[in-house]
Scaffold this motif. Structure first.
Motif, short mmCIF file in Angstrom:
data_model
loop_
_atom_site.label_atom_id
_atom_site.label_comp_id
_atom_site.label_asym_id
_atom_site.label_seq_id
_atom_site.Cartn_x
_atom_site.Cartn_y
_atom_site.Cartn_z
N LEU A 294 0.83 -1.21 0.00
CA LEU A 294 0.00 0.00 0.00
C LEU A 294 0.87 1.26 0.00
CD1 LEU A 294 -2.76 -1.07 2.56
CD2 LEU A 294 -2.96 -0.94 0.07
N ILE A 295 1.94 1.23 0.77
CA ILE A 295 2.86 2.38 0.80
C ILE A 295 3.53 2.57 -0.56
CG2 ILE A 295 5.00 3.25 1.83
CD1 ILE A 295 4.20 1.86 4.42
N ALA A 296 3.77 1.45 -1.26
CA ALA A 296 4.50 1.51 -2.53
C ALA A 296 3.66 2.04 -3.69
CB ALA A 296 5.02 0.11 -2.88
N ILE A 297 2.35 2.00 -3.58
CA ILE A 297 1.47 2.35 -4.72
C ILE A 297 1.78 3.72 -5.34
CG2 ILE A 297 -0.92 2.91 -5.35
CD1 ILE A 297 -1.81 0.58 -3.56
N PRO A 298 1.97 4.80 -4.55
CA PRO A 298 2.25 6.11 -5.19
C PRO A 298 3.57 6.14 -5.95
CG PRO A 298 1.51 6.39 -2.91
CD PRO A 298 1.80 4.94 -3.09
N ARG A 299 4.49 5.22 -5.67
CA ARG A 299 5.81 5.25 -6.29
C ARG A 299 5.93 4.27 -7.45
NH1 ARG A 299 10.13 5.51 -1.35
NH2 ARG A 299 11.49 5.53 -3.19
N ILE A 300 4.86 3.58 -7.79
CA ILE A 300 4.93 2.54 -8.82
C ILE A 300 5.12 3.15 -10.21
CG2 ILE A 300 3.52 0.86 -10.08
CD1 ILE A 300 2.46 -0.14 -7.42
N GLU A 301 6.10 2.60 -10.93
CA GLU A 301 6.33 2.94 -12.33
C GLU A 301 6.20 1.65 -13.14
OE1 GLU A 301 9.92 5.07 -13.08
OE2 GLU A 301 9.66 6.41 -11.35
N PRO A 302 5.08 1.46 -13.84
CA PRO A 302 4.81 0.19 -14.53
C PRO A 302 5.90 -0.23 -15.52
CG PRO A 302 2.83 1.53 -14.43
CD PRO A 302 3.95 2.40 -13.94
N SER A 303 6.64 0.71 -16.08
CA SER A 303 7.67 0.34 -17.07
C SER A 303 8.74 -0.56 -16.46
CB SER A 303 8.32 1.61 -17.63
OG SER A 303 8.97 2.35 -16.59
N ARG A 304 8.92 -0.50 -15.15
CA ARG A 304 9.93 -1.35 -14.51
C ARG A 304 9.56 -2.83 -14.56
NH1 ARG A 304 10.48 2.78 -9.39
NH2 ARG A 304 12.04 4.19 -10.32
N TRP A 305 8.27 -3.13 -14.70
CA TRP A 305 7.86 -4.54 -14.79
C TRP A 305 8.38 -5.21 -16.06
CZ3 TRP A 305 2.33 -2.58 -13.52
CH2 TRP A 305 2.18 -2.46 -12.13
N LEU A 306 8.68 -4.41 -17.08
CA LEU A 306 9.05 -4.96 -18.39
C LEU A 306 10.55 -5.18 -18.54
CD1 LEU A 306 6.70 -2.75 -20.60
CD2 LEU A 306 6.24 -5.00 -19.60
N GLU A 307 11.34 -4.89 -17.50
CA GLU A 307 12.78 -5.04 -17.60
C GLU A 307 13.16 -6.52 -17.73
OE1 GLU A 307 14.80 -3.07 -14.44
OE2 GLU A 307 13.63 -1.22 -14.65
N MET A 308 13.95 -6.82 -18.77
CA MET A 308 14.34 -8.20 -19.02
C MET A 308 15.59 -8.23 -19.88
SD MET A 308 12.12 -11.27 -20.81
CE MET A 308 12.01 -10.36 -22.35
N ASP A 309 16.50 -9.12 -19.58
CA ASP A 309 17.71 -9.31 -20.37
C ASP A 309 17.97 -10.82 -20.45
OD1 ASP A 309 20.11 -9.34 -21.66
OD2 ASP A 309 21.26 -8.34 -20.07
#
Length: 493
Positions: A202-217
């Motif tokens: 719940l604390i993390a919700i305001p700081r969420i940046e969805p683009s970080r979910w797509l990081e992959m190498d």
């Protein structure tokens, strides 16, 4: 406990066709006629059973950090979703069907024995017990990994060794005091362990940046670490079967408890992964055991950091308690079926398997020197061997005894059941193939010990050096019955 000699039973069983070895009628157990077992010990009810399964499989998101380290956010999140579909759900479904078909403490050992005979039943018991003991050796290690930042002396040497010994003795005593106590302790620990992650998300919700979910190498993925971490965190659904004889009305309680626990486990992994990987920049090297407590400090401060650390410590204690219960009751169940010497069936005044607990605790102490990754890899290899036997037994009983009594039955025909286990069977092969030479060699040697040990025990029984007996509290396996439509219990996933 009344006992009958195994030599007579085995002689009779040898002349019976396979069809006479399954479809046993467990009247008082299945119909829930008694709240207490034959030893006057209260049975485990629904809520404690859910959390016993939760701790057999998971215990919370502690230890899943390595999935991000190995493969990054996208593959970590996708991996837990995919593994739940191709592994956790099939294993839980098989456990529900077979666990209600044979609701006794031998669990998967009885399944394999009924389908493949006593030799392979023993191998199943040996591999799964050894895998469980190796798994249990992990939890004191994880506990100390979480608290060593606050108490550096526990990072190694004599203080760490003493800490492992003290923890093992204390938790072993709690197992000795009774399964109902362990079950309600698991409920408390489960709620306490999951709450800080709910708050952190719940604390993390305001700081969420969805683009970080797509990081992959893909080029930098450590596939061995990735698969072992996912597999370790999403298996052991079948472990609860070795406690089926202690469950209140298992034919109805067990399938439903597995359903609820599945939601709790998978949700408990995905929620912190989704929120935390998007709330702060992902540095994969930082994502190792205990990193969630560092994220908690970044997002919420020292109070949340301390809460996560405390929850992690207590969660590992819950894992230890439930795993030891499963391992020790498995030995008791094997002894009640004449696969182990009679003294393994001895219960304490609290109804707990005294000798099984002592053997399991001794195994944990012997294996506690292994590293975290060595423990995961070794237990996964042995666990895979046991699961292969379970899959074979499940399909064989479906083919040879399609009308045998199954209080819960997976709504698939034989072909559907075969198709269901193909993905997890392929996964098993991949996990075993990725094992290091050291892990593979040690695991194969352990299995060879089982191949030698079973004939030795048969010889010991033949010479009457030790007493082997089958409990008359259990029904005779040669009996059979047909399932009725009213006996079938729905299971929703």
């Amino acid at each position: 406990m009344k006992l009958r000699n195994t030599a007579i039973t085995r002689a009779n069983s040898a002349s019976l066709p396979m069809e006479d070895h399954v479809a046993v009628k467990y009247n008082s157990v299945n119909e829930g006629e008694e709240r207490k077992g034959g030893h006057g010990i209260p049975k485990v009810s629904m809520v404690p059973l859910i959390f016993l399964i939760f701790y057999e499989v998971s215990g919370g998101p502690f230890g899943i950090e390595d999935s991000v380290k190995a493969a990054g956010p996208l593959l970590a999140i996708a991996g837990f979703l995919l593994f739940a579909l191709i592994w956790s759900i099939p294993e839980a479904l098989i456990t529900a069907e077979m666990g209600t078909m044979f609701p006794e403490n031998g669990g998967y050992v009885v399944w394999v024995s009924s389908a493949l005979g006593p030799f392979w039943g023993f191998q199943q018991g040996w591999a799964k017990w050894l895998s469980g003991v190796i798994d249990n050796a992990l939890y004191p290690v994880l506990f100390l990994d979480y608290v060593k930042s606050s108490v550096p002396a526990l990072g190694g040497g004599l203080p760490r060794t003493l800490a492992v010994l003290i923890l093992t003795v204390a938790l072993t005593y709690m197992n000795y005091r009774g399964l109902t106590i362990v079950g309600w302790v698991a409920v408390f620990l489960g709620v306490f362990s999951l709450l800080p992650f709910l708050v952190m998300g719940l604390i993390a919700i305001p700081r969420i940046e969805p683009s970080r979910w797509l990081e992959m190498d893909l080029g930098s993925v450590n596939w061995g670490l990735y698969l072992n971490t996912l597999f370790w965190n999403l298996n052991y659904w079948d472990s609860i079967s070795t406690l089926a004889g202690e469950v209140e009305n298992p034919k109805r309680t067990l399938p439903r408890a597995l359903s609820y626990a599945l939601v709790l486990v998978v949700g408990g992994y995905l929620y912190p992964l989704i929120t935390c990987t998007a709330a702060i920049p992902v540095v994969r090297e930082h994502w190792s055991d205990g990193y969630f407590s560092d994220i908690a400090r970044i997002l919420g401060g020292i109070w949340l950091h301390s809460w996560i650390q405390g929850a992690a410590a207590l969660s590992n204690m819950g894992n230890f308690l439930t795993e030891m219960s499963s391992d020790s009751y498995q030995l008791l169940g094997m002894a009640e079926r004449g696969m182990l010497p009679e003294f393994f069936a001895k219960r304490s005044r609290y109804g707990t398997p005294l000798i099984g607990i002592l053997f399991s605790a001794f195994g944990v102490i012997l294996l506690s020197w292994m590293s975290f990754q060595e423990i995961i890899a070794a237990e996964n290899y042995l666990y895979c061997f046991g699961m292969i036997l379970e899959f074979i037994a499940f399909i064989k009983l479906r083919m040879t005894h399609p009308n045998a009594s199954r209080p819960y039955k997976i709504p698939l025909g034989t072909i559907g059941a075969v198709l269901m286990i193909i993905p997890p069977a392929l996964l098993i092969m991949v996990v075993m193939a990725l094992a290091s030479f050291k892990v593979m060699a040690v695991s194969i040697m352990a299995m060879i010990v089982g191949f030698v040990l079973q004939p030795c025990l048969v010889y010991v029984e033949k010479k009457r050096w030790l007493r082997f007996s089958i409990s008359t509290d259990l029904p005779d396996l040669p009996d059979s019955q047909e399932a009725t439509e009213d006996d079938t219990v729905p299971l929703v996933f």
